[in-house]
Design an enzyme around this catalytic site. Structure first.
Site, PDB file in Angstrom:
ATOM      1  N   GLY A 131      35.988  -6.385  35.391  1.00  0.00           N
ATOM      2  CA  GLY A 131      36.509  -6.482  34.042  1.00  0.00           C
ATOM      3  C   GLY A 131      37.164  -5.158  33.694  1.00  0.00           C
ATOM      4  O   GLY A 131      38.353  -4.949  33.921  1.00  0.00           O
ATOM      5  N   GLU A 363      40.623  -7.573  26.088  1.00  0.00           N
ATOM      6  CA  GLU A 363      41.676  -6.566  26.263  1.00  0.00           C
ATOM      7  C   GLU A 363      41.145  -5.139  26.108  1.00  0.00           C
ATOM      8  O   GLU A 363      41.760  -4.291  25.476  1.00  0.00           O
ATOM      9  CB  GLU A 363      42.842  -6.824  25.309  1.00  0.00           C
ATOM     10  CG  GLU A 363      43.627  -8.064  25.704  1.00  0.00           C
ATOM     11  CD  GLU A 363      44.982  -8.171  25.041  1.00  0.00           C
ATOM     12  OE1 GLU A 363      45.669  -7.133  24.926  1.00  0.00           O
ATOM     13  OE2 GLU A 363      45.353  -9.273  24.646  1.00  0.00           O
TER      14      GLU A 363
END
Length: 379
Positions: A131, A363
Protein backbone atom coordinates in the site's frame (compact mmCIF):
# COMPACT_ATOMS: atom_id res chain seq x y z
CA UNK A 1 -5.60 35.74 -2.51
CA UNK A 2 -9.23 36.37 -3.48
CA UNK A 3 -11.52 33.90 -1.70
CA UNK A 4 -14.68 34.80 -3.58
CA UNK A 5 -15.91 32.36 -6.22
CA UNK A 6 -15.14 33.37 -9.79
CA UNK A 7 -17.96 33.16 -12.33
CA UNK A 8 -16.60 29.81 -13.50
CA UNK A 9 -16.40 28.42 -9.97
CA UNK A 10 -19.93 29.58 -9.19
CA UNK A 11 -21.23 28.06 -12.41
CA UNK A 12 -19.50 24.71 -11.78
CA UNK A 13 -20.60 24.64 -8.12
CA UNK A 14 -24.23 25.38 -8.99
CA UNK A 15 -24.25 22.81 -11.79
CA UNK A 16 -22.73 20.08 -9.58
CA UNK A 17 -25.07 20.89 -6.68
CA UNK A 18 -28.17 20.74 -8.89
CA UNK A 19 -26.96 17.52 -10.48
CA UNK A 20 -26.38 15.91 -7.09
CA UNK A 21 -29.80 16.94 -5.83
CA UNK A 22 -31.58 15.68 -8.95
CA UNK A 23 -29.63 12.59 -10.00
CA UNK A 24 -27.78 11.34 -6.91
CA UNK A 25 -29.74 12.10 -3.74
CA UNK A 26 -32.93 10.17 -4.68
CA UNK A 27 -31.11 6.83 -5.14
CA UNK A 28 -27.88 7.13 -3.14
CA UNK A 29 -29.05 4.98 -0.22
CA UNK A 30 -30.29 2.31 -2.63
CA UNK A 31 -26.87 2.23 -4.29
CA UNK A 32 -25.19 2.22 -0.88
CA UNK A 33 -27.20 -0.78 0.33
CA UNK A 34 -26.66 -2.81 -2.85
CA UNK A 35 -23.09 -1.55 -3.52
CA UNK A 36 -24.19 -0.77 -7.06
CA UNK A 37 -21.84 1.36 -9.13
CA UNK A 38 -24.28 3.63 -11.03
CA UNK A 39 -22.49 3.86 -14.37
CA UNK A 40 -25.31 5.91 -15.91
CA UNK A 41 -24.72 8.73 -13.43
CA UNK A 42 -21.16 9.15 -14.64
CA UNK A 43 -22.27 9.17 -18.26
CA UNK A 44 -24.58 12.07 -17.39
CA UNK A 45 -21.76 13.82 -15.53
CA UNK A 46 -19.63 13.43 -18.64
CA UNK A 47 -22.25 15.29 -20.64
CA UNK A 48 -21.87 18.19 -18.19
CA UNK A 49 -18.08 18.17 -18.43
CA UNK A 50 -17.54 16.86 -14.89
CA UNK A 51 -15.55 13.81 -16.02
CA UNK A 52 -12.87 15.94 -17.66
CA UNK A 53 -12.78 19.06 -15.52
CA UNK A 54 -9.03 19.59 -15.93
CA UNK A 55 -8.69 18.19 -19.48
CA UNK A 56 -8.00 20.84 -22.16
CA UNK A 57 -10.89 21.55 -24.51
CA UNK A 58 -8.89 20.32 -27.49
CA UNK A 59 -9.19 16.81 -26.03
CA UNK A 60 -12.88 17.08 -25.21
CA UNK A 61 -12.53 18.34 -21.65
CA UNK A 62 -13.81 21.39 -19.81
CA UNK A 63 -10.41 23.05 -19.62
CA UNK A 64 -10.89 24.36 -16.08
CA UNK A 65 -8.33 24.68 -13.30
CA UNK A 66 -8.05 23.19 -9.83
CA UNK A 67 -10.35 25.76 -8.19
CA UNK A 68 -13.27 24.61 -10.33
CA UNK A 69 -12.25 21.01 -9.74
CA UNK A 70 -12.29 21.52 -5.96
CA UNK A 71 -15.80 22.98 -5.89
CA UNK A 72 -17.18 20.28 -8.22
CA UNK A 73 -15.96 17.44 -6.00
CA UNK A 74 -17.08 19.28 -2.89
CA UNK A 75 -20.65 19.76 -4.11
CA UNK A 76 -21.01 16.10 -5.11
CA UNK A 77 -19.53 14.91 -1.78
CA UNK A 78 -21.91 17.10 0.22
CA UNK A 79 -24.60 14.71 -1.00
CA UNK A 80 -22.75 11.41 -1.58
CA UNK A 81 -19.12 10.61 -0.87
CA UNK A 82 -19.16 7.58 -3.17
CA UNK A 83 -19.99 9.57 -6.28
CA UNK A 84 -17.52 12.27 -5.31
CA UNK A 85 -14.80 9.67 -4.80
CA UNK A 86 -15.33 7.95 -8.15
CA UNK A 87 -15.46 11.27 -9.98
CA UNK A 88 -12.24 12.38 -8.27
CA UNK A 89 -10.39 9.11 -8.94
CA UNK A 90 -11.42 9.14 -12.60
CA UNK A 91 -10.30 12.75 -13.10
CA UNK A 92 -7.11 13.01 -11.11
CA UNK A 93 -5.63 9.52 -11.36
CA UNK A 94 -6.30 7.75 -14.65
CA UNK A 95 -7.23 10.78 -16.75
CA UNK A 96 -4.66 12.99 -15.05
CA UNK A 97 -1.84 10.51 -15.55
CA UNK A 98 -2.51 10.26 -19.29
CA UNK A 99 -2.94 14.05 -19.55
CA UNK A 100 0.40 14.77 -17.87
CA UNK A 101 2.57 11.98 -19.25
CA UNK A 102 0.90 10.59 -22.37
CA UNK A 103 2.08 11.14 -25.93
CA UNK A 104 -0.01 13.30 -28.23
CA UNK A 105 -1.36 10.13 -29.83
CA UNK A 106 -2.29 8.64 -26.43
CA UNK A 107 -3.98 11.87 -25.34
CA UNK A 108 -6.09 12.04 -28.50
CA UNK A 109 -7.01 8.37 -28.22
CA UNK A 110 -7.98 8.23 -24.54
CA UNK A 111 -8.70 11.67 -23.13
CA UNK A 112 -11.68 12.41 -25.38
CA UNK A 113 -13.43 9.22 -24.24
CA UNK A 114 -12.53 9.71 -20.58
CA UNK A 115 -13.41 13.42 -20.46
CA UNK A 116 -16.87 12.86 -21.91
CA UNK A 117 -17.70 9.94 -19.63
CA UNK A 118 -17.88 7.50 -22.53
CA UNK A 119 -15.14 5.57 -20.76
CA UNK A 120 -14.50 5.18 -17.03
CA UNK A 121 -10.87 5.24 -15.88
CA UNK A 122 -8.99 3.17 -13.31
CA UNK A 123 -5.49 3.61 -11.85
CA UNK A 124 -3.46 0.72 -10.49
CA UNK A 125 -0.70 1.32 -7.96
CA UNK A 126 -1.74 -0.51 -4.77
CA UNK A 127 -1.29 -4.26 -4.26
CA UNK A 128 -2.30 -6.64 -1.49
CA UNK A 129 1.02 -6.27 0.32
CA UNK A 130 2.19 -2.91 -1.01
CA UNK A 131 0.00 0.00 0.00
CA UNK A 132 2.19 2.82 1.31
CA UNK A 133 5.27 0.70 0.45
CA UNK A 134 4.79 0.97 -3.30
CA UNK A 135 8.41 0.25 -4.24
CA UNK A 136 7.90 -3.37 -3.21
CA UNK A 137 5.22 -3.96 -5.84
CA UNK A 138 5.09 -7.47 -7.25
CA UNK A 139 3.27 -6.87 -10.55
CA UNK A 140 5.91 -7.24 -13.23
CA UNK A 141 6.19 -6.20 -16.86
CA UNK A 142 8.78 -8.19 -18.79
CA UNK A 143 9.82 -7.07 -22.26
CA UNK A 144 9.40 -9.55 -25.10
CA UNK A 145 10.40 -7.97 -28.39
CA UNK A 146 8.06 -5.04 -29.05
CA UNK A 147 5.69 -6.19 -26.31
CA UNK A 148 5.53 -6.24 -22.52
CA UNK A 149 3.99 -9.15 -20.60
CA UNK A 150 2.32 -8.23 -17.30
CA UNK A 151 1.70 -10.63 -14.43
CA UNK A 152 0.28 -10.09 -10.95
CA UNK A 153 -2.65 -8.34 -9.28
CA UNK A 154 -3.55 -4.84 -8.15
CA UNK A 155 -5.86 -4.38 -5.16
CA UNK A 156 -8.14 -1.65 -3.81
CA UNK A 157 -8.56 -0.19 -7.28
CA UNK A 158 -11.40 2.25 -7.89
CA UNK A 159 -13.29 0.94 -10.96
CA UNK A 160 -11.13 -2.20 -11.03
CA UNK A 161 -13.94 -4.16 -12.71
CA UNK A 162 -15.92 -1.46 -14.53
CA UNK A 163 -13.10 0.76 -15.79
CA UNK A 164 -12.76 0.79 -19.58
CA UNK A 165 -9.12 1.79 -19.46
CA UNK A 166 -6.53 1.59 -16.69
CA UNK A 167 -3.18 3.17 -16.03
CA UNK A 168 -1.14 0.43 -14.37
CA UNK A 169 2.21 0.73 -12.57
CA UNK A 170 4.38 -2.37 -12.96
CA UNK A 171 7.93 -3.30 -12.05
CA UNK A 172 10.32 -3.31 -15.01
CA UNK A 173 13.50 -3.18 -12.91
CA UNK A 174 14.80 -4.24 -9.54
CA UNK A 175 12.82 -4.32 -6.31
CA UNK A 176 13.01 -1.05 -4.32
CA UNK A 177 14.42 0.82 -7.34
CA UNK A 178 12.47 4.05 -7.83
CA UNK A 179 13.60 3.93 -11.47
CA UNK A 180 12.46 0.34 -11.85
CA UNK A 181 8.74 0.98 -12.28
CA UNK A 182 6.92 1.86 -15.51
CA UNK A 183 3.39 3.09 -16.26
CA UNK A 184 1.25 1.41 -18.91
CA UNK A 185 -2.19 2.27 -20.28
CA UNK A 186 -4.29 -0.87 -20.82
CA UNK A 187 -7.76 -1.16 -22.33
CA UNK A 188 -10.44 -3.45 -20.95
CA UNK A 189 -10.80 -6.47 -23.20
CA UNK A 190 -7.06 -6.92 -23.58
CA UNK A 191 -6.32 -10.64 -23.27
CA UNK A 192 -5.04 -11.53 -19.80
CA UNK A 193 -6.50 -8.41 -18.14
CA UNK A 194 -9.55 -8.96 -15.92
CA UNK A 195 -11.36 -7.69 -12.87
CA UNK A 196 -11.20 -9.73 -9.68
CA UNK A 197 -12.75 -9.58 -6.22
CA UNK A 198 -14.97 -6.61 -5.40
CA UNK A 199 -14.47 -5.33 -1.85
CA UNK A 200 -17.38 -5.28 0.61
CA UNK A 201 -16.76 -1.95 2.32
CA UNK A 202 -17.80 0.01 5.40
CA UNK A 203 -18.46 3.18 3.42
CA UNK A 204 -18.15 4.62 -0.09
CA UNK A 205 -20.13 1.57 -1.08
CA UNK A 206 -21.38 2.87 -4.44
CA UNK A 207 -17.81 3.55 -5.56
CA UNK A 208 -16.51 0.28 -6.94
CA UNK A 209 -13.28 -0.99 -5.35
CA UNK A 210 -11.85 -4.20 -6.79
CA UNK A 211 -8.85 -6.23 -7.92
CA UNK A 212 -7.28 -5.96 -11.35
CA UNK A 213 -5.62 -9.20 -12.45
CA UNK A 214 -2.91 -9.65 -15.09
CA UNK A 215 -2.25 -13.15 -16.38
CA UNK A 216 0.36 -13.09 -19.14
CA UNK A 217 -1.24 -9.88 -20.33
CA UNK A 218 0.59 -8.87 -23.51
CA UNK A 219 0.61 -5.22 -24.57
CA UNK A 220 2.58 -3.33 -27.21
CA UNK A 221 5.38 -0.96 -26.17
CA UNK A 222 3.27 1.90 -27.57
CA UNK A 223 1.14 1.54 -24.41
CA UNK A 224 3.99 2.75 -22.19
CA UNK A 225 3.28 6.15 -20.61
CA UNK A 226 6.37 8.33 -20.69
CA UNK A 227 9.75 6.65 -20.40
CA UNK A 228 10.60 3.19 -19.13
CA UNK A 229 11.45 3.44 -15.44
CA UNK A 230 9.66 6.75 -14.86
CA UNK A 231 6.45 5.23 -13.49
CA UNK A 232 7.07 5.75 -9.79
CA UNK A 233 8.16 9.37 -10.25
CA UNK A 234 5.07 9.95 -12.40
CA UNK A 235 2.83 8.33 -9.78
CA UNK A 236 4.15 10.59 -7.03
CA UNK A 237 3.39 13.62 -9.20
CA UNK A 238 -0.11 12.34 -9.95
CA UNK A 239 -0.75 11.70 -6.25
CA UNK A 240 0.31 15.27 -5.45
CA UNK A 241 -2.75 16.48 -7.34
CA UNK A 242 -4.74 13.52 -6.06
CA UNK A 243 -4.27 14.77 -2.50
CA UNK A 244 -6.18 17.91 -3.48
CA UNK A 245 -8.96 15.67 -4.83
CA UNK A 246 -9.31 13.71 -1.59
CA UNK A 247 -9.02 16.88 0.47
CA UNK A 248 -11.91 18.33 -1.55
CA UNK A 249 -13.87 15.12 -1.11
CA UNK A 250 -13.24 15.34 2.64
CA UNK A 251 -14.36 18.96 2.69
CA UNK A 252 -17.62 18.08 0.97
CA UNK A 253 -18.34 15.27 3.43
CA UNK A 254 -17.50 17.55 6.37
CA UNK A 255 -19.80 20.28 5.06
CA UNK A 256 -22.57 17.79 4.32
CA UNK A 257 -22.39 16.43 7.88
CA UNK A 258 -22.21 19.93 9.35
CA UNK A 259 -25.15 21.25 7.33
CA UNK A 260 -27.27 18.26 8.34
CA UNK A 261 -26.32 18.75 12.00
CA UNK A 262 -27.15 22.47 11.96
CA UNK A 263 -30.55 21.83 10.38
CA UNK A 264 -31.40 19.02 12.80
CA UNK A 265 -30.26 20.98 15.85
CA UNK A 266 -32.67 23.79 14.99
CA UNK A 267 -35.58 21.41 14.52
CA UNK A 268 -35.03 18.92 17.35
CA UNK A 269 -36.48 20.07 20.68
CA UNK A 270 -35.58 18.82 24.14
CA UNK A 271 -36.55 20.37 27.46
CA UNK A 272 -38.83 22.81 25.64
CA UNK A 273 -36.37 24.37 23.18
CA UNK A 274 -34.28 23.50 20.11
CA UNK A 275 -31.10 21.65 21.03
CA UNK A 276 -29.09 24.26 19.12
CA UNK A 277 -29.77 26.60 22.05
CA UNK A 278 -27.83 24.36 24.43
CA UNK A 279 -24.21 25.41 24.70
CA UNK A 280 -22.98 21.81 24.46
CA UNK A 281 -24.48 21.52 20.96
CA UNK A 282 -23.73 25.08 19.88
CA UNK A 283 -20.04 24.64 20.77
CA UNK A 284 -19.87 21.40 18.77
CA UNK A 285 -21.18 23.29 15.75
CA UNK A 286 -18.70 26.12 16.36
CA UNK A 287 -15.80 23.66 16.39
CA UNK A 288 -17.06 21.97 13.23
CA UNK A 289 -17.45 25.29 11.41
CA UNK A 290 -13.98 26.50 12.40
CA UNK A 291 -12.24 23.27 11.33
CA UNK A 292 -14.12 23.33 8.00
CA UNK A 293 -12.96 26.91 7.34
CA UNK A 294 -9.35 25.98 8.12
CA UNK A 295 -9.48 22.91 5.86
CA UNK A 296 -10.95 24.99 3.05
CA UNK A 297 -8.13 27.52 3.27
CA UNK A 298 -5.49 24.79 3.10
CA UNK A 299 -7.20 23.26 0.05
CA UNK A 300 -7.50 26.58 -1.77
CA UNK A 301 -3.84 27.31 -1.08
CA UNK A 302 -2.81 23.96 -2.58
CA UNK A 303 -5.15 24.40 -5.56
CA UNK A 304 -3.76 27.87 -6.22
CA UNK A 305 -0.20 26.55 -6.17
CA UNK A 306 -1.18 23.73 -8.54
CA UNK A 307 -2.84 26.17 -10.94
CA UNK A 308 0.31 28.30 -10.97
CA UNK A 309 2.63 25.30 -11.47
CA UNK A 310 4.45 25.92 -8.20
CA UNK A 311 5.84 23.28 -5.79
CA UNK A 312 3.10 21.98 -3.48
CA UNK A 313 4.33 18.71 -2.00
CA UNK A 314 4.00 19.93 1.60
CA UNK A 315 0.89 22.05 1.01
CA UNK A 316 -1.10 19.31 -0.75
CA UNK A 317 -0.13 16.84 1.99
CA UNK A 318 -1.24 19.30 4.67
CA UNK A 319 -4.55 19.89 2.90
CA UNK A 320 -5.22 16.17 2.49
CA UNK A 321 -4.15 15.28 6.03
CA UNK A 322 -6.10 18.01 7.79
CA UNK A 323 -9.24 17.93 5.64
CA UNK A 324 -9.59 14.15 5.90
CA UNK A 325 -9.28 14.25 9.70
CA UNK A 326 -11.81 17.11 9.79
CA UNK A 327 -14.25 15.01 7.73
CA UNK A 328 -14.07 12.22 10.32
CA UNK A 329 -14.40 14.72 13.17
CA UNK A 330 -17.42 16.49 11.71
CA UNK A 331 -19.15 13.26 10.74
CA UNK A 332 -18.61 11.86 14.25
CA UNK A 333 -19.97 15.02 15.89
CA UNK A 334 -22.96 15.01 13.53
CA UNK A 335 -23.90 11.49 14.64
CA UNK A 336 -23.62 12.65 18.25
CA UNK A 337 -25.84 15.68 17.63
CA UNK A 338 -28.44 13.49 15.93
CA UNK A 339 -28.34 11.15 18.93
CA UNK A 340 -30.18 7.88 18.40
CA UNK A 341 -31.42 9.04 15.01
CA UNK A 342 -27.80 9.52 13.94
CA UNK A 343 -27.34 5.78 14.26
CA UNK A 344 -30.11 4.97 11.78
CA UNK A 345 -30.09 4.94 7.99
CA UNK A 346 -33.24 7.12 7.92
CA UNK A 347 -31.08 10.16 8.64
CA UNK A 348 -27.97 11.34 6.74
CA UNK A 349 -25.43 11.42 9.57
CA UNK A 350 -24.55 7.72 9.59
CA UNK A 351 -23.61 7.67 5.90
CA UNK A 352 -21.34 10.67 6.25
CA UNK A 353 -19.80 8.87 9.24
CA UNK A 354 -19.12 5.68 7.28
CA UNK A 355 -17.91 7.47 4.15
CA UNK A 356 -15.58 9.85 5.96
CA UNK A 357 -13.10 7.27 7.23
CA UNK A 358 -11.77 6.32 3.82
CA UNK A 359 -10.53 9.88 3.37
CA UNK A 360 -7.84 9.30 6.04
CA UNK A 361 -6.71 6.12 4.26
CA UNK A 362 -7.07 6.43 0.47
CA UNK A 363 -4.40 8.06 -1.72
CA UNK A 364 -1.94 8.14 1.16
CA UNK A 365 -2.86 7.61 4.80
CA UNK A 366 -2.75 10.39 7.37
CA UNK A 367 0.50 8.84 8.61
CA UNK A 368 2.05 9.04 5.15
CA UNK A 369 0.94 12.68 4.81
CA UNK A 370 2.66 13.47 8.12
CA UNK A 371 5.77 11.73 6.80
CA UNK A 372 5.70 13.91 3.67
CA UNK A 373 5.15 17.07 5.72
CA UNK A 374 7.83 16.29 8.31
CA UNK A 375 10.44 15.44 5.68
CA UNK A 376 9.72 18.72 3.92
CA UNK A 377 9.99 20.91 7.02
CA UNK A 378 13.09 19.10 8.30
CA UNK A 379 15.07 18.86 5.07
Amino acid sequence: MNFNYTENQKMVADMAAKFAEQHIKPKMMEWDESQEFPREVFTKMGELGLMGVLVPQEYGGSGFGYMEYVVAIEELAKVCGSIGLSMAAHNSLCTGHIMYFGTEEQKKKYLSKLATGEWIGAWGLTEANTGSDALRMQVTAVQDGDDYILNGAKNWITHGITGDVAVVLARTGNLLDSRGITAFVIERGTKGFSGGKKENKLGMRASETAEMIFDNCRIHKSQVLGNIGDGFIQAMKVLEGGRISIASLSLGIAKGAYNAAVKYSKEREQFGKPISQFQAIAFKLADMATKIEAAELLIYQAADLKNNHKPLNKESAMAKYYASEVAVYCATEAVQIFGGYGYTKDFPAEKFYRDSKLCTIGEGTSEIQKLVISRDILK
